[in-house]
Enzyme design. Structure first.
Site, PDB file in Angstrom:
ATOM      1  N   HIS A 302       0.850  -1.187   0.000  1.00 21.70           N
ATOM      2  CA  HIS A 302       0.000   0.000   0.000  1.00 21.70           C
ATOM      3  C   HIS A 302       0.881   1.231   0.000  1.00 21.70           C
ATOM      4  CE1 HIS A 302      -3.174   2.815   1.116  1.00 21.70           C
ATOM      5  NE2 HIS A 302      -3.999   1.879   0.679  1.00 21.70           N
ATOM      6  N   ASP A 359      -7.972  -5.284   0.146  1.00 23.28           N
ATOM      7  CA  ASP A 359      -8.474  -6.188  -0.889  1.00 23.28           C
ATOM      8  C   ASP A 359      -8.116  -7.644  -0.631  1.00 23.28           C
ATOM      9  OD1 ASP A 359      -9.708  -4.246  -2.419  1.00 23.28           O
ATOM     10  OD2 ASP A 359      -7.826  -3.689  -3.384  1.00 23.28           O
TER      11      ASP A 359
HETATM   12  N1  ACO Z   1       4.142  -7.987  -4.570  1.00 19.99           N
HETATM   13  C1  ACO Z   1       5.500  -7.984  -4.715  1.00 19.99           C
HETATM   14  N2  ACO Z   1       6.268  -6.868  -4.628  1.00 19.99           N
HETATM   15  C2  ACO Z   1       5.647  -5.708  -4.374  1.00 19.99           C
HETATM   16  C3  ACO Z   1       4.248  -5.629  -4.198  1.00 19.99           C
HETATM   17  C4  ACO Z   1       3.500  -6.823  -4.301  1.00 19.99           C
HETATM   18  N3  ACO Z   1       2.166  -6.801  -4.149  1.00 19.99           N
HETATM   19  N4  ACO Z   1       3.898  -4.340  -3.951  1.00 19.99           N
HETATM   20  C5  ACO Z   1       5.039  -3.639  -3.976  1.00 19.99           C
HETATM   21  N5  ACO Z   1       6.098  -4.447  -4.230  1.00 19.99           N
HETATM   22  C6  ACO Z   1       7.519  -4.061  -4.266  1.00 19.99           C
HETATM   23  C7  ACO Z   1       7.838  -3.251  -5.527  1.00 19.99           C
HETATM   24  O1  ACO Z   1       8.255  -4.093  -6.589  1.00 19.99           O
HETATM   25  C8  ACO Z   1       8.926  -2.355  -5.024  1.00 19.99           C
HETATM   26  O2  ACO Z   1      10.132  -3.131  -4.948  1.00 19.99           O
HETATM   27  P1  ACO Z   1      11.573  -2.429  -5.223  1.00 19.99           P
HETATM   28  O3  ACO Z   1      11.733  -1.386  -4.146  1.00 19.99           O
HETATM   29  O4  ACO Z   1      12.547  -3.544  -5.113  1.00 19.99           O
HETATM   30  O5  ACO Z   1      11.486  -1.836  -6.593  1.00 19.99           O
HETATM   31  C9  ACO Z   1       8.529  -2.031  -3.598  1.00 19.99           C
HETATM   32  O6  ACO Z   1       7.737  -3.146  -3.186  1.00 19.99           O
HETATM   33  C10 ACO Z   1       7.725  -0.749  -3.455  1.00 19.99           C
HETATM   34  O7  ACO Z   1       6.550  -0.846  -4.263  1.00 19.99           O
HETATM   35  P2  ACO Z   1       5.962   0.317  -5.153  1.00 19.99           P
HETATM   36  O8  ACO Z   1       5.290  -0.286  -6.345  1.00 19.99           O
HETATM   37  O9  ACO Z   1       6.976   1.376  -5.390  1.00 19.99           O
HETATM   38  O10 ACO Z   1       4.873   0.901  -4.151  1.00 19.99           O
HETATM   39  P3  ACO Z   1       3.709   1.885  -4.545  1.00 19.99           P
HETATM   40  O11 ACO Z   1       3.378   2.639  -3.326  1.00 19.99           O
HETATM   41  O12 ACO Z   1       4.030   2.681  -5.769  1.00 19.99           O
HETATM   42  O13 ACO Z   1       2.496   0.916  -4.971  1.00 19.99           O
HETATM   43  C11 ACO Z   1       0.724  -0.649  -4.752  1.00 19.99           C
HETATM   44  C12 ACO Z   1       1.526   0.484  -4.073  1.00 19.99           C
HETATM   45  C13 ACO Z   1       0.258  -0.188  -6.140  1.00 19.99           C
HETATM   46  C14 ACO Z   1      -0.510  -0.920  -3.901  1.00 19.99           C
HETATM   47  C15 ACO Z   1       1.606  -1.913  -4.864  1.00 19.99           C
HETATM   48  O14 ACO Z   1       1.983  -2.342  -3.588  1.00 19.99           O
HETATM   49  C16 ACO Z   1       0.923  -3.049  -5.616  1.00 19.99           C
HETATM   50  O15 ACO Z   1       0.986  -3.079  -6.841  1.00 19.99           O
HETATM   51  N6  ACO Z   1       0.222  -3.981  -4.890  1.00 19.99           N
HETATM   52  C17 ACO Z   1      -0.521  -5.054  -5.521  1.00 19.99           C
HETATM   53  C18 ACO Z   1      -1.858  -4.529  -6.037  1.00 19.99           C
HETATM   54  C19 ACO Z   1      -2.815  -4.240  -4.909  1.00 19.99           C
HETATM   55  O16 ACO Z   1      -3.019  -5.037  -3.995  1.00 19.99           O
HETATM   56  N7  ACO Z   1      -3.475  -3.077  -4.994  1.00 19.99           N
HETATM   57  C20 ACO Z   1      -4.498  -2.658  -4.009  1.00 19.99           C
HETATM   58  C21 ACO Z   1      -3.986  -1.545  -3.146  1.00 19.99           C
HETATM   59  S1  ACO Z   1      -5.197  -1.089  -1.939  1.00 19.99           S
HETATM   60  C22 ACO Z   1      -6.307  -0.182  -2.770  1.00 19.99           C
HETATM   61  O17 ACO Z   1      -6.013   0.514  -3.701  1.00 19.99           O
HETATM   62  C23 ACO Z   1      -7.685  -0.242  -2.403  1.00 19.99           C
END
Ligand code: ACO
Length: 441
Positions: A302, A359
């Protein structure tokens, strides 16, 4: 608080600092460009406040979520979705008379125009219900006048809240080829929605109280989440003074994306894939860690919560309770818990502060309630509606609102002469031989 100092190219500048009621600090950069010629660059807006707001407070480090000051845990335990709608839209908990009046209004606006109903017939059976919901909400702009006063806006808010559940249930009935069930004024918001979803004209249907309670909880937990992607979309569209219906329609599409609310559908699909792959959850944790594999653990991570998402905590225990009460033994719940345990101990997830989000467990509850997977994000949208509309209202009434118009740092070609068609694709040396006449800039 003292002004913030910025040194740019050897010159010092000062900017005012604002402190929120919960101690959040924001540097006011509204005069940044006019003072310095520079802009702030923050793709994804991780450090950018787009507004001040009095609706929802989140402390992502501590896992705190409050609507108008009330902790989500207390709301989940003691409130109802209708009450939360009132709280978000009008700013305070209602008295019993206020709540009764509000419920009456929402109940009496729940039928949709018969002409809007006809639109459903023209969508192909494969149309995703999120697409149908967004289109139908946008089409309300054709039937209900643009708000010209605060009272008009309040009426449009009631209209949209009331009719969205009818539209959502009709989109489901259309997708399974059953007749529409019309709204009933003797039922609560959640009961009415469940009745329109699951009743058929051929036999009586009574909404089971366990479903009603679970839906109330789910909708309350989704009701607002400050400036997330869909809410920011609603505010951005609304900042051009577009209609409430148009702005919320855009918010619905933003929510549908798999990185946002669309993740709830993807979580269940992921858990089903793991179940069908010999329950090998470890393999999927490894895939999520592999930088060369686009696979992510859906329902994990998140932008704001860095310790735990309080909504996920409430939903995990609710999923246990509801499944037990309904006598359902869903292997997906076990897979989800195993996945969570492994991921929470794994360095990759711990280092990156990746925890289950709202979620992750909501889909298990929706599944137990008999809600089809494609409707999961629609359920989220129904819950988020009061949040979107209260944010729209706050934005519309805020005298500081300006049209949302971010800037950019241009990284493209600098000025170059226009190349006539016959000279395009020629190498530099060929062009130097037949130098074209320059078009004046
Ligand atoms: N699985 C594996 N790795 C992940 C995940 C995941 N679900 N989420 C983040 N990471 C990793 C990224 O690859 C990144 O790694 P790095 O630093 O080595 O490059 C690090 O964690 C940081 O992640 P970001 O994508 O930069 O975080 P951001 O804040 O931009 O994105 C998001 C947040 C979109 C929710 C992301 O965690 C994600 O894609 N999660 C899966 C989708 C999801 O569950 N979305 C619902 C969110 S809640 C809502 O909107 C209601």
């Amino acid at each position: 608080m003292k002004p913030a100092k910025l040194t740019l190219d050897g010159q010092d500048y000062e900017f005012p600092v604002h402190e929120g009621t919960e101690g959040e600090v924001g540097i006011d950069f509204t005069k940044l460009r006019s003072k310095t010629g520079a802009i702030s660059l923050d793709p994804g807006y991780g450090n950018t406040g787009s507004c001040t707001s009095t609706i929802t407070f989140i402390d992502g480090e501590k896992g705190i979520l409050r609507y108008r000051g009330y902790p989500i845990e207390e709301i989940a335990k003691s409130s109802t979705f209708e009450e939360v709608c009132y709280l978000l839209i009008y700013g305070n908990l209602p008295s019993s008379e206020e709540l009764q009046d509000f419920n009456e209004k929402v109940t009496h606006h729940s039928m949709i125009h018969e002409a809007i109903k006809d639109f459903f017939q023209d969508f192909p059976p494969s149309a995703h219900p999120m697409m149908v919901l967004s289109t139908m909400v946008a089409s309300m702009s054709a039937y209900y006048p643009r708000a010209m006063s605060d009272a008009d806006l309040d009426l449009n808010i009631i209209r949209l809240l009331a009719k969205a559940k009818t539209i959502a249930a009709f989109s489901y009935k259309k997708s399974i080829g059953q007749p529409f069930i019309y709204p009933r004024n003797d039922l609560s918001y959640t009961q009415d929605f469940l009745n329109m979803m699951f009743a058929v004209p051929a036999e009586p249907y009574e909404v089971p109280s366990v479903l009603d309670r679970a839906l109330n909880l789910l909708l309350m937990l989704h009701a607002d989440h400050e400036q997330n992607c869909s809410t920011s979309s609603v505010r951005m569209v609304g900042s051009s003074q577009a209609t409430l219906f148009g702005a919320v329609s855009a918010g619905i599409f933003a929510l549908w994306g798999p990185l946002h609310g669309g993740a709830n559908q993807r979580v269940i699909e992921m858990l089903q894939t793991i179940r069908d792959d010999d329950m090998d959850f470890r393999k999927y944790v490894d895939r999520a860690k592999d930088k060369h594999d686009p696979f992510k653990l859906m329902g994990f991570g998140h932008r704001v919560y860095k310790n735990f998402d309080p909504r996920a905590t409430i939903l995990k225990s609710a999923a246990d309770d509801v499944l037990t009460e309904m006598g359902i033994d869903d292997p997906l719940l076990e897979i989800a818990k195993n996945l969570e345990t492994i991921a929470l101990e794994d360095e990759f997830f711990v280092e990156r502060h990746l925890y289950p989000n709202v979620d992750f467990y909501s889909g298990i509850l929706y599944r137990a309630m008999g809600i089809p997977t494609e409707m999961f994000t629609v359920m989220f949208a129904l819950g988020r509606l009061p949040g979107w509309m209260s944010q729209f209202k706050e934005m519309s009434l805020d005298p500081h609102t300006r049209i949302s118009r971010p800037r950019q740092i241009y990284m493209g070609e600098t000025q170059r002469p226009f190349v006539p068609m016959e000279l395009r694709g020629k190498s530099k040396s060929e062009l130097e031989v037949e130098e074209p006449e320059l078009t004046p800039a």
